[in-house]
Scaffold this active site. Structure first.
Site, PDB file in Angstrom:
ATOM      1  N   GLU A 163       0.804  -1.240   0.000  1.00 55.83           N
ATOM      2  CA  GLU A 163       0.000   0.000   0.000  1.00 55.83           C
ATOM      3  C   GLU A 163       0.829   1.278   0.000  1.00 55.83           C
ATOM      4  O   GLU A 163       0.593   2.185   0.802  1.00 55.83           O
ATOM      5  CB  GLU A 163      -0.950  -0.021   1.205  1.00 55.83           C
ATOM      6  CG  GLU A 163      -1.861  -1.225   1.201  1.00 55.83           C
ATOM      7  CD  GLU A 163      -2.772  -1.285   2.434  1.00 55.83           C
ATOM      8  OE1 GLU A 163      -2.716  -0.391   3.284  1.00 55.83           O
ATOM      9  OE2 GLU A 163      -3.546  -2.265   2.514  1.00 55.83           O
ATOM     10  N   ASN A 205       2.109  -5.179  -3.181  1.00 60.66           N
ATOM     11  CA  ASN A 205       0.699  -5.486  -2.900  1.00 60.66           C
ATOM     12  C   ASN A 205      -0.055  -4.189  -2.615  1.00 60.66           C
ATOM     13  O   ASN A 205       0.419  -3.340  -1.856  1.00 60.66           O
ATOM     14  CB  ASN A 205       0.656  -6.394  -1.652  1.00 60.66           C
ATOM     15  CG  ASN A 205      -0.693  -7.014  -1.402  1.00 60.66           C
ATOM     16  OD1 ASN A 205      -1.269  -7.629  -2.299  1.00 60.66           O
ATOM     17  ND2 ASN A 205      -1.206  -6.879  -0.192  1.00 60.66           N
ATOM     18  N   HIS A 242     -10.560  -5.824  -2.389  1.00 62.67           N
ATOM     19  CA  HIS A 242     -11.629  -5.622  -1.397  1.00 62.67           C
ATOM     20  C   HIS A 242     -12.748  -4.843  -2.094  1.00 62.67           C
ATOM     21  O   HIS A 242     -12.602  -3.641  -2.339  1.00 62.67           O
ATOM     22  CB  HIS A 242     -11.116  -4.827  -0.193  1.00 62.67           C
ATOM     23  CG  HIS A 242     -10.068  -5.547   0.590  1.00 62.67           C
ATOM     24  ND1 HIS A 242     -10.333  -6.707   1.290  1.00 62.67           N
ATOM     25  CD2 HIS A 242      -8.750  -5.286   0.791  1.00 62.67           C
ATOM     26  CE1 HIS A 242      -9.216  -7.111   1.896  1.00 62.67           C
ATOM     27  NE2 HIS A 242      -8.248  -6.270   1.601  1.00 62.67           N
ATOM     28  N   GLU A 271      -6.333 -10.622  -1.335  1.00 64.89           N
ATOM     29  CA  GLU A 271      -7.153 -10.401  -0.136  1.00 64.89           C
ATOM     30  C   GLU A 271      -8.631 -10.311  -0.518  1.00 64.89           C
ATOM     31  O   GLU A 271      -9.371  -9.484   0.024  1.00 64.89           O
ATOM     32  CB  GLU A 271      -6.721  -9.112   0.578  1.00 64.89           C
ATOM     33  CG  GLU A 271      -5.259  -9.094   0.957  1.00 64.89           C
ATOM     34  CD  GLU A 271      -4.835  -7.821   1.686  1.00 64.89           C
ATOM     35  OE1 GLU A 271      -5.718  -7.057   2.152  1.00 64.89           O
ATOM     36  OE2 GLU A 271      -3.622  -7.590   1.805  1.00 64.89           O
ATOM     37  N   ASP A 273     -12.371 -10.095  -0.972  1.00 60.20           N
ATOM     38  CA  ASP A 273     -13.677 -10.174  -0.321  1.00 60.20           C
ATOM     39  C   ASP A 273     -14.611  -9.200  -1.024  1.00 60.20           C
ATOM     40  O   ASP A 273     -14.176  -8.192  -1.556  1.00 60.20           O
ATOM     41  CB  ASP A 273     -13.624  -9.966   1.204  1.00 60.20           C
ATOM     42  CG  ASP A 273     -12.953  -8.688   1.638  1.00 60.20           C
ATOM     43  OD1 ASP A 273     -12.731  -7.798   0.801  1.00 60.20           O
ATOM     44  OD2 ASP A 273     -12.655  -8.567   2.851  1.00 60.20           O
TER      45      ASP A 273
HETATM   46  O1  G3I Z   1      -6.335  -8.542  18.833  1.00 60.58           O
HETATM   47  C1  G3I Z   1      -6.742  -7.266  19.314  1.00 60.58           C
HETATM   48  C2  G3I Z   1      -7.631  -7.423  20.528  1.00 60.58           C
HETATM   49  O2  G3I Z   1      -6.888  -8.017  21.560  1.00 60.58           O
HETATM   50  C3  G3I Z   1      -8.147  -6.041  20.945  1.00 60.58           C
HETATM   51  O3  G3I Z   1      -9.037  -6.186  21.983  1.00 60.58           O
HETATM   52  C4  G3I Z   1      -8.839  -5.362  19.780  1.00 60.58           C
HETATM   53  C5  G3I Z   1      -9.287  -3.952  20.124  1.00 60.58           C
HETATM   54  O4  G3I Z   1      -9.372  -3.128  18.996  1.00 60.58           O
HETATM   55  O5  G3I Z   1      -7.923  -5.279  18.687  1.00 60.58           O
HETATM   56  C6  G3I Z   1      -7.484  -6.550  18.223  1.00 60.58           C
HETATM   57  O6  G3I Z   1      -6.610  -6.361  17.145  1.00 60.58           O
HETATM   58  C7  G3I Z   1      -7.206  -5.985  15.916  1.00 60.58           C
HETATM   59  C8  G3I Z   1      -6.765  -6.979  14.865  1.00 60.58           C
HETATM   60  O7  G3I Z   1      -7.262  -6.593  13.614  1.00 60.58           O
HETATM   61  C9  G3I Z   1      -7.238  -8.412  15.158  1.00 60.58           C
HETATM   62  O8  G3I Z   1      -8.619  -8.477  15.102  1.00 60.58           O
HETATM   63  C10 G3I Z   1      -6.757  -4.608  15.555  1.00 60.58           C
HETATM   64  O9  G3I Z   1      -7.281  -3.659  16.464  1.00 60.58           O
HETATM   65  C11 G3I Z   1      -7.206  -4.274  14.157  1.00 60.58           C
HETATM   66  O10 G3I Z   1      -6.614  -3.044  13.758  1.00 60.58           O
HETATM   67  C12 G3I Z   1      -6.766  -5.344  13.193  1.00 60.58           C
HETATM   68  O11 G3I Z   1      -7.309  -5.056  11.919  1.00 60.58           O
HETATM   69  C13 G3I Z   1      -6.644  -5.659  10.841  1.00 60.58           C
HETATM   70  C14 G3I Z   1      -6.275  -4.617   9.831  1.00 60.58           C
HETATM   71  O12 G3I Z   1      -5.674  -5.226   8.699  1.00 60.58           O
HETATM   72  C15 G3I Z   1      -5.286  -3.611  10.404  1.00 60.58           C
HETATM   73  O13 G3I Z   1      -4.833  -2.771   9.433  1.00 60.58           O
HETATM   74  C16 G3I Z   1      -7.577  -6.680  10.219  1.00 60.58           C
HETATM   75  O14 G3I Z   1      -7.775  -7.772  11.126  1.00 60.58           O
HETATM   76  C17 G3I Z   1      -6.964  -7.216   8.930  1.00 60.58           C
HETATM   77  O15 G3I Z   1      -7.926  -7.989   8.264  1.00 60.58           O
HETATM   78  C18 G3I Z   1      -6.582  -6.062   8.046  1.00 60.58           C
HETATM   79  O16 G3I Z   1      -5.975  -6.566   6.886  1.00 60.58           O
HETATM   80  C19 G3I Z   1      -5.613  -5.612   5.907  1.00 60.58           C
HETATM   81  C20 G3I Z   1      -4.387  -6.124   5.215  1.00 60.58           C
HETATM   82  O17 G3I Z   1      -3.366  -6.386   6.139  1.00 60.58           O
HETATM   83  C21 G3I Z   1      -3.886  -5.132   4.173  1.00 60.58           C
HETATM   84  N1  G3I Z   1      -4.941  -4.795   3.239  1.00 60.58           N
HETATM   85  C22 G3I Z   1      -6.168  -4.336   3.856  1.00 60.58           C
HETATM   86  C23 G3I Z   1      -6.698  -5.353   4.859  1.00 60.58           C
HETATM   87  C24 G3I Z   1      -8.018  -4.916   5.413  1.00 60.58           C
HETATM   88  O18 G3I Z   1      -7.897  -3.752   6.168  1.00 60.58           O
END
Ligand code: G3I
Length: 471
Positions: A163, A205, A242, A271, A273
């Site tokens: 990105e 990516n 996405h 990725e 969806d």
């Molecule tokens: O695990 C913690 C949890 O302990 C806590 O209570 C909670 C509170 O907010 O956060 C949890 O972590 C989160 C994590 O996902 C696991 O669920 C983070 O806050 C959250 O920011 C994180 O989001 C991820 C996101 O990337 C961050 O940028 C998404 O799961 C993940 O699917 C997403 O993936 C990205 C790719 O890496 C890049 N392309 C876009 C894609 C979608 O955004």
């Protein structure tokens, strides 16, 4: 679910097996056999592609989740566990535990891994967010080197940089602390990654790069073109994909994928969806799969999670399985589209595949092992590519049996990299796969069932050896 193509492929073989004595089966089966595409990974493998999913380490204790993931997918991406903040929470202190959990789960189940992501403006650890200039450049390159070295030999492809371009019409790089270290930060990251793991494909990516007309797509294209012209080590471009109603699948998607591929890189949907439901969602998924299948260097598709409830945007129900693990209409449309076939991936392996000389490939010897007890396992060849081949094993019950297991042994340096129509387990060497039926293994006397696999041969075309045990 059986498609017309599958019925065509399976029917004659199944009929042939039923009435023949075991002794004649090896001859009967020494013909190219089709892989049966009853799962996403099996259907994708028919044209040399993978079908993957993002996996969250925290869900690996959920049996419904792992059952689906194991059955349907053969390429695994850690959803968050291999990002910069997870890998190096404190400077110089690496935490491999969650990343290892996912990589080990994938490898134990015969799957490959896409590494995500070595350098990104987002999800940086706090200590890195506060850095700038040459100090940050050094820290970023050190991170790339350390992480890619640690996982050397275990990663099919790395998202080296994620990105790095701005949205909108500017076609500019995204402003970030990494960008402010100098415009050459991306190529520096690619060179460091290549030095650390020469066997991994190295990808750029991004998202919103699907529509060929968009400025961001053009900007990434121009960067890749420039990298190829100057010898920057880039092997692939990942399209996150996405989609939702505000950002639908573009009608020119195949044009985008083809134009990038024509630069001499693989393209991968990394990725995927699509928010929505029912036939509208199913049609859009079908369009994405169709676009990939139409481009020979589109080597695989990864969806960003297993069930809707596992998604980073669960309320948009964007995945192929519902929250209970049931297959959605979108699943069926993807499977059917994969089974329609498409261009075959010409060279789907690592970036420097072993050259093979047409006509000098050793002719493999048919292998048939009488089973212990009352079943027989018979091997038949499937499709072949430069660096891999498919095989099918047919289990025949010589008497009525209530279950079976079959070992498939490959020789070093061969490696089984995908399986379908069974539940595999592996010995510690990785050379011996024991396949068991996914459901009931009961077979009537004379009845047959088949499973399949892909072998990355690394120059050795010898057929695997087989055993069969019945219970
Ligand atoms: O695990 C913690 C949890 O302990 C806590 O209570 C909670 C509170 O907010 O956060 C949890 O972590 C989160 C994590 O996902 C696991 O669920 C983070 O806050 C959250 O920011 C994180 O989001 C991820 C996101 O990337 C961050 O940028 C998404 O799961 C993940 O699917 C997403 O993936 C990205 C790719 O890496 C890049 N392309 C876009 C894609 C979608 O955004």
């Amino acid at each position: 679910m059986t498609t017309p193509r599958q019925r065509y492929r399976r029917g004659p073989l199944a009929a042939a097996f039923g009435g023949l004595a075991a002794a004649t089966l090896a001859v009967t089966l020494a013909v190219p056999a089709a892989a049966a595409g009853s799962t996403l990974q099996a259907a994708a493998a028919e044209s040399g592609r993978y079908f993957g999913t993002a996996i969250a380490a925290s869900r690996l204790n959920d049996g419904t989740y792992t059952t689906i993931a194991n059955r349907e997918f053969n390429m695994i991406t850690a959803e968050n566990e291999m990002k910069m903040d997870a890998m190096q929470p404190s400077r110089g202190q690496f935490n491999w535990s969650s990343g290892d959990r996912i990589v080990n789960w994938a490898r134990q189940n015969g799957k490959q891994v896409r590494g995500h992501a070595l350098a990104w403006h987002s999800q940086q650890p706090g200590w890195m967010q506060n850095m700038s200039g040459s100090q940050l450049r050094t820290a970023m390159l050190d991170h790339v080197t350390q992480v890619a070295s640690y996982y050397r030999g275990k990663i099919y492809a790395w998202d080296v940089v994620n990105e790095a371009f701005a949205d909108g019409s500017s076609g500019a790089r995204r402003d970030s602390n990494l960008q402010r270290t100098g415009n050459d930060w991306i190529e520096a990251a690619f060179r460091a990654a290549r030095a650390a793991d020469p066997g991994a494909k190295l990808c750029y990516n991004d998202y919103n790069t699907d529509n060929w007309q968009h400025a961001k797509t053009q900007a990434v294209y121009n960067m890749v073109k420039d990298f190829k012209a100057r010898g920057v080590p880039i092997d692939c471009v990942g399209f996150q994909a996405h989609f939702n109603s505000g950002n639908p699948v573009p009608s020119n998607y195949h044009t985008t994928l083809q134009n990038f591929a024509d630069l001499g890189v693989d393209v991968q949907i990394t990725e995927l969806d699509i928010e929505g439901s029912g036939s509208s969602q199913a049609q859009q998924y079908q369009g994405v799969v169709q676009a990939c299948l139409s481009v020979a260097r589109c080597t695989g598709i990864t969806v960003w999670g297993v069930r809707d409830t596992d998604s980073w945007r669960a309320s948009g129900t964007p995945l192929l399985f519902d929250g209970s693990g049931n297959k959605k209409a979108a699943y069926t449309s993807v499977l059917n589209q994969l089974n329609q076939g498409g261009t075959s991936v010409p060279n789907p392996g690592n970036p420097t595949p072993t050259p093979t000389q047409p006509g000098t490939t050793p002719t493999p010897t048919p292998t048939q092992n009488p089973g212990t007890g009352s079943c027989t396992a018979t091997y038949s060849e499937g499709q072949k590519w430069n660096d891999r081949f498919n095989g099918t094993v047919t289990i025949r019950a010589n008497t009525a049996i209530s279950g079976w297991s079959s070992t498939v042994t490959v020789r070093q340096p061969q490696r089984i990299i995908a399986t379908w129509n069974g539940s595999p387990t592996w010995d510690s060497s990785g050379n011996v796969m024991t396949m068991r039926p996914s459901g009931s293994g009961a077979l009537a006397a004379g009845q047959t069932v088949s499973f399949g696999f892909t072998v990355q041969h690394n120059g050795d075309w010898t057929w695997p050896t087989l055993t069969c045990s019945a219970s």
